[in-house]
Motif scaffolding. Structure first.
Motif, PDB file in Angstrom:
ATOM      1  N   THR A   1      -0.248  -7.631  14.034  1.00  0.00           N
ATOM      2  CA  THR A   1      -0.291  -7.713  12.443  1.00  0.00           C
ATOM      3  C   THR A   1      -1.398  -8.263  12.172  1.00  0.00           C
ATOM      4  O   THR A   1      -1.915  -7.974  10.916  1.00  0.00           O
ATOM      5  N   GLU A   2      -1.801  -9.447  12.762  1.00  0.00           N
ATOM      6  CA  GLU A   2      -2.946 -10.031  12.374  1.00  0.00           C
ATOM      7  C   GLU A   2      -4.197  -9.421  12.576  1.00  0.00           C
ATOM      8  O   GLU A   2      -5.186  -9.442  11.603  1.00  0.00           O
TER       9      GLU A   2
ATOM     10  N   LEU B   1      -4.549  -7.123   9.326  1.00  0.00           N
ATOM     11  CA  LEU B   1      -4.885  -8.078   8.204  1.00  0.00           C
ATOM     12  C   LEU B   1      -6.507  -8.166   8.461  1.00  0.00           C
ATOM     13  O   LEU B   1      -7.268  -8.491   7.764  1.00  0.00           O
TER      14      LEU B   1
ATOM     15  N   ARG C   1      -6.374  -7.269   0.901  1.00  0.00           N
ATOM     16  CA  ARG C   1      -5.644  -8.075   1.980  1.00  0.00           C
ATOM     17  C   ARG C   1      -4.328  -8.558   1.485  1.00  0.00           C
ATOM     18  O   ARG C   1      -3.214  -8.419   2.317  1.00  0.00           O
TER      19      ARG C   1
ATOM     20  N   GLN D   1      -0.720  -7.508   3.157  1.00  0.00           N
ATOM     21  CA  GLN D   1       0.335  -8.432   3.485  1.00  0.00           C
ATOM     22  C   GLN D   1       1.707  -8.199   2.675  1.00  0.00           C
ATOM     23  O   GLN D   1       2.494  -8.131   3.336  1.00  0.00           O
TER      24      GLN D   1
ATOM     25  N   ASP E   1       4.846  -7.242   4.732  1.00  0.00           N
ATOM     26  CA  ASP E   1       6.147  -8.199   4.463  1.00  0.00           C
ATOM     27  C   ASP E   1       7.235  -7.261   3.920  1.00  0.00           C
ATOM     28  O   ASP E   1       8.206  -7.677   4.572  1.00  0.00           O
TER      29      ASP E   1
END
Length: 186
Positions: free
Chosen positions: A79-80, A83, A173, A177, A181
């Protein structure tokens, strides 16, 4: 000057000039002059300007793929990593020589007139899409999310070039996110 050196000098000069001024605004003589390679040698290596454009784009494609891969693989979670694509964009957009995406710019200038350039641009954009899809899959998210994130990334590229600021990468970004989410809570 040997073949490898001449080719590298031509590609470096052409890449810089095409990116700064646009492909159609740069003639072969300007590239010859900036590279220090004779016109005869230039045409031996690249029989036409279109051949040179194609070589520049192919080289840039490989470099960008490597940079994005290194940037995203350095993150501790998938997930990071997703991003991190937008963090990469922010850093890129903040470079003093940022003039937008060379692939989008090239397609806008030559796409309708050059099937080869259009194919190279599509191949590059598909490779970025595939990388993003792999990150999304590794994060356990639905495949459709990758296409949405790609639109955010490409939109940020165009917007950053127009407004002259890296901030569209931050906006993209934040939107990415929110999408991540929303998927996590679904």
């Amino acid at each position: 000057m040997d073949h490898t050196t001449a080719e590298a000098r031509l590609l470096d000069a052409a890449d810089t000039l095409f990116y700064e001024r646009g492909i159609q605004a740069v003639g072969m003589d300007a590239i010859r002059q900036a590279s220090g390679v004779s016109l005869k040698r230039t045409y031996q290596l690249f029989p036409s300007k279109e051949h040179l454009v194609e070589a520049v784009l192919r080289r840039r494609d490989l470099a960008i793929r490597e940079q994005i891969s290194a940037y995203t693989s350095a993150r501790p979670t998938p997930t990071e990593g997703v991003l991190a694509v937008f963090d990469y964009l922010y850093d890129w957009f903040g470079q003093p020589d940022f003039r937008g995406c060379a692939f989008i710019n090239s397609f806008a200038e030559l796409g309708p007139a050059s099937a080869n350039v259009a194919d190279i641009v599509r191949t590059h954009k598909q490779a970025v899409a595939d990388h993003l899809a792999a990150l999304v899959a590794a994060a356990g998210r639905p495949p459709a999310l990758a296409a949405q994130l790609l639109v955010l990334a490409n939109g940020a590229m165009v917007t950053a070039a127009i407004v002259g600021s890296p901030e569209p990468a931050r906006d993209a970004r934040a939107a990415a996110q929110r999408l991540l989410d929303a998927d996590a809570s679904a």
